[in-house]
Design an enzyme around this catalytic site. Structure first.
Site, PDB file in Angstrom:
ATOM      1  N   ARG A  80      -3.420  13.699 -17.373  1.00 17.19           N
ATOM      2  CA  ARG A  80      -2.316  13.526 -16.407  1.00 17.19           C
ATOM      3  C   ARG A  80      -1.636  14.871 -16.162  1.00 17.19           C
ATOM      4  O   ARG A  80      -1.097  15.131 -15.098  1.00 17.19           O
ATOM      5  CB  ARG A  80      -1.305  12.474 -16.909  1.00 17.19           C
ATOM      6  CG  ARG A  80      -0.058  12.349 -16.037  1.00 17.19           C
ATOM      7  CD  ARG A  80       0.654  11.007 -16.190  1.00 17.19           C
ATOM      8  NE  ARG A  80       0.940  10.643 -17.549  1.00 17.19           N
ATOM      9  CZ  ARG A  80       1.962  11.128 -18.279  1.00 17.19           C
ATOM     10  NH1 ARG A  80       2.804  11.991 -17.747  1.00 17.19           N
ATOM     11  NH2 ARG A  80       2.139  10.746 -19.530  1.00 17.19           N
ATOM     12  N   TYR A 133       3.913  10.657  10.257  1.00 15.68           N
ATOM     13  CA  TYR A 133       3.075   9.552   9.789  1.00 15.68           C
ATOM     14  C   TYR A 133       4.009   8.412   9.330  1.00 15.68           C
ATOM     15  O   TYR A 133       5.069   8.692   8.733  1.00 15.68           O
ATOM     16  CB  TYR A 133       2.178  10.051   8.643  1.00 15.68           C
ATOM     17  CG  TYR A 133       1.596   8.918   7.840  1.00 15.68           C
ATOM     18  CD1 TYR A 133       0.716   8.013   8.431  1.00 15.68           C
ATOM     19  CD2 TYR A 133       1.953   8.732   6.508  1.00 15.68           C
ATOM     20  CE1 TYR A 133       0.204   6.955   7.700  1.00 15.68           C
ATOM     21  CE2 TYR A 133       1.436   7.680   5.773  1.00 15.68           C
ATOM     22  CZ  TYR A 133       0.573   6.790   6.375  1.00 15.68           C
ATOM     23  OH  TYR A 133       0.078   5.734   5.667  1.00 15.68           O
ATOM     24  N   ASP A 205       3.261  18.973   6.765  1.00 17.43           N
ATOM     25  CA  ASP A 205       2.074  18.154   6.560  1.00 17.43           C
ATOM     26  C   ASP A 205       1.047  18.660   7.580  1.00 17.43           C
ATOM     27  O   ASP A 205       1.203  18.461   8.780  1.00 17.43           O
ATOM     28  CB  ASP A 205       2.424  16.680   6.797  1.00 17.43           C
ATOM     29  CG  ASP A 205       1.235  15.746   6.602  1.00 17.43           C
ATOM     30  OD1 ASP A 205       0.086  16.209   6.722  1.00 17.43           O
ATOM     31  OD2 ASP A 205       1.456  14.547   6.361  1.00 17.43           O
ATOM     32  N   LYS A 230      -8.310  12.558   4.285  1.00 10.94           N
ATOM     33  CA  LYS A 230      -8.758  12.746   5.656  1.00 10.94           C
ATOM     34  C   LYS A 230      -9.825  13.852   5.717  1.00 10.94           C
ATOM     35  O   LYS A 230     -10.842  13.748   5.076  1.00 10.94           O
ATOM     36  CB  LYS A 230      -7.543  13.030   6.541  1.00 10.94           C
ATOM     37  CG  LYS A 230      -6.377  12.044   6.308  1.00 10.94           C
ATOM     38  CD  LYS A 230      -6.772  10.647   6.685  1.00 10.94           C
ATOM     39  CE  LYS A 230      -5.828   9.502   6.411  1.00 10.94           C
ATOM     40  NZ  LYS A 230      -4.630   9.572   5.694  1.00 10.94           N
TER      41      LYS A 230
HETATM   42  C1  LIG Z   1      -0.600  12.905   8.612  1.00 13.55           C
HETATM   43  C2  LIG Z   1      -0.670  12.042   7.393  1.00 13.55           C
HETATM   44  N1  LIG Z   1       0.022  12.396   6.294  1.00 13.55           N
HETATM   45  C3  LIG Z   1      -0.007  11.655   5.174  1.00 13.55           C
HETATM   46  C4  LIG Z   1      -0.728  10.476   5.105  1.00 13.55           C
HETATM   47  C5  LIG Z   1      -0.723   9.688   3.832  1.00 13.55           C
HETATM   48  O1  LIG Z   1      -1.874   9.960   3.098  1.00 13.55           O
HETATM   49  P1  LIG Z   1      -2.566   8.964   2.048  1.00 13.55           P
HETATM   50  O2  LIG Z   1      -2.999   7.750   2.802  1.00 13.55           O
HETATM   51  O3  LIG Z   1      -3.678   9.776   1.481  1.00 13.55           O
HETATM   52  O4  LIG Z   1      -1.515   8.625   1.027  1.00 13.55           O
HETATM   53  C6  LIG Z   1      -1.470  10.070   6.210  1.00 13.55           C
HETATM   54  C7  LIG Z   1      -2.258   8.813   6.158  1.00 13.55           C
HETATM   55  O5  LIG Z   1      -2.724   8.315   7.153  1.00 13.55           O
HETATM   56  C8  LIG Z   1      -1.439  10.875   7.386  1.00 13.55           C
HETATM   57  O6  LIG Z   1      -2.129  10.542   8.490  1.00 13.55           O
END
Ligand SMILES: Cc1ncc(COP(=O)(O)O)c(C=O)c1O
Length: 414
Positions: A80, A133, A205, A230
């Protein structure tokens, strides 16, 4: 596994990652994707980085009783806290993002929430954009205010409003660029300048762009976040997240990972590292296919509007050309016939898979209203311009013509 084996593997890892003989600074992006962070020759001569599938490690001193609880550089105690396979993929990502350090997580949301918890405390102000998101949007709307963080949300492209919110002091600015799902951009250089003079850290992000299409740290951004689920992994078979930035910031983030427990397991780290080896070649194809599909959609009579930063018609195309090296595989578009039209298209595609998520080899299609942005109220979606007729398409790496033919068939059914 004997302690000697671990120490030798760690030794090799240090030799490859940190060696001054192999100047990783001069490596191009593809070489970084392939070789960055890899442990190199382990004691058995393995060419790929082994999966250290272990929860715990021998104490790092010969006599365990003399261990004082400190983890020496390059040693591991408990997975961890850290693990050699996980550390290897972190080194690869840091190299790709031009960051001093990186920390990986068990999901993108674990990365986002742990980073926010590391940087913010009760009473701090966070300036955020409104196009986010859905999960991040909910964190900003419901969770951070509950913990006493003053979240100020501004229109994504309104730099003046952002500056105003920073005027009375802000601890951090949270961005997404390009945004999910409307592919809006934030002028990163301009925001960095404003935020730094107000004493605020900038985090972004960068999931939609990947380090192939943009490196925000080169533009002065402090912290880069990814949902590695992704493009970084790229095969729709893993949930993971990551954060990259300065050594000091990453130490703070890493402490939250240890406490909240969002650590990535060694097998997940291996899958992520394997996916990242082909990141540059996959992104080349995503960029090419994304542009071809966007151009096709723009000309189609059943499509009312296309959102893609690579199109000259995108209101921020000039900014996209300035701050990105490619425009990615995410295209969103509004079809004729409202929600009914969008549902018809979704029911009619054959090759493109009806599923949420993005960034994999396979093309995926969804409606943000009942997937990525279902946590928003209809009023919130309407205010942001996420219409019922909006389709989000993750253009995969298939032959572009096959994707276009499938879309053409779907659109003809509306
Ligand atoms: C731009 C973006 N940031 C963060 C996330 C969250 O990621 P995760 O599903 O891996 O927790 C997503 C999920 O679709 C996303 O599209």
């Amino acid at each position: 596994m004997s302690q000697e084996v671990i120490i030798r593997a760690v030794f090799y890892s240090r030799g490859l990652n940190m060696s001054s003989e192999r100047s990783t600074d001069r490596w191009g992006r593809s070489t970084r994707s392939v070789h960055g962070g890899e442990l190199g020759k382990d004691c058995h001569g393995a060419v790929t980085t082994p999966i250290f599938q272990t929860s715990t490690f021998f104490f790092p001193t010969d006599d365990p009783v003399t261990w004082e609880g400190k983890v020496p550089e390059g040693s591991y105690i408990y997975s961890r806290w850290g693990n050699p396979t996980v550390a290897a993929v972190e080194a690869k990502l840091a190299l790709l993002e031009n960051a001093q350090s990186a920390v990986v997580f068990s999901s993108g949301m674990a990365a986002i929430s742990s980073t926010l918890m590391a940087l913010l405390k009760k009473g701090d102000r966070l300036v955020s954009i409104e196009d986010l998101y859905g999960g991040t949007f909910s964190l900003m709307r419901d969770e951070l205010p509950r913990l006493g963080v003053d979240v100020r949300t501004v229109s994504t492209t309104d730099l003046g409003a952002m500056e105003e919110e920073m005027e009375n002091g802000a601890a951090a600015v949270y961005l997404e660029s390009p945004t999910n799902p409307l592919l809006k951009l934030v002028d990163l250089k301009a925001v960095v300048e404003m935020a730094h003079s107000a004493g605020a850290k900038v985090m972004i992000d960068s999931t939609f762009a990947t380090p192939i299409n943009q490196t925000p740290i080169d533009l002065g951004v402090d912290i880069v976040i990814h949902s590695c689920t992704k493009y970084l992994n790229g095969h729709s078979d893993l949930i993971a997240g990551a954060v990259a930035g300065s050594k000091e910031d990453m130490e703070r983030v890493s402490k939250k990972r240890i406490l909240f427990g969002g650590s990535l397991d060694p097998m997940g780290a291996f899958l992520l590292m394997r996916g990242m080896k082909t990141l540059e070649v996959r992104m080349e194809r995503h960029n090419r296919n994304g542009l071809l599909v966007a151009k096709f959609l723009e000309k189609h009579e059943m499509v009312e509007r296309v959102h893609y930063p690579g199109l000259p018609s995108h209101p921020q195309h000039e900014l996209a050309e300035r701050q990105m090296r490619g425009f990615g595989g995410m295209v969103s578009f509004e079809v004729a016939g409202g929600r009914h039209g969008a549902e018809k298209l979704l029911r009619s595609v054959r090759l493109i898979k009806r599923a949420t998520s993005l960034g994999g080899a396979d093309s995926l299609v969804s409606m943000p209203l009942n997937s990525s942005h279902s946590s928003l109220t209809p009023e919130e979606r309407e205010r942001l311009g996420i219409r019922d007729s909006l389709i989000r398409l993750s253009v995969g790496i298939e032959d572009a013509q096959d994707i276009i033919d499938d879309l053409n068939r779907g659109l003809s059914q509306i």
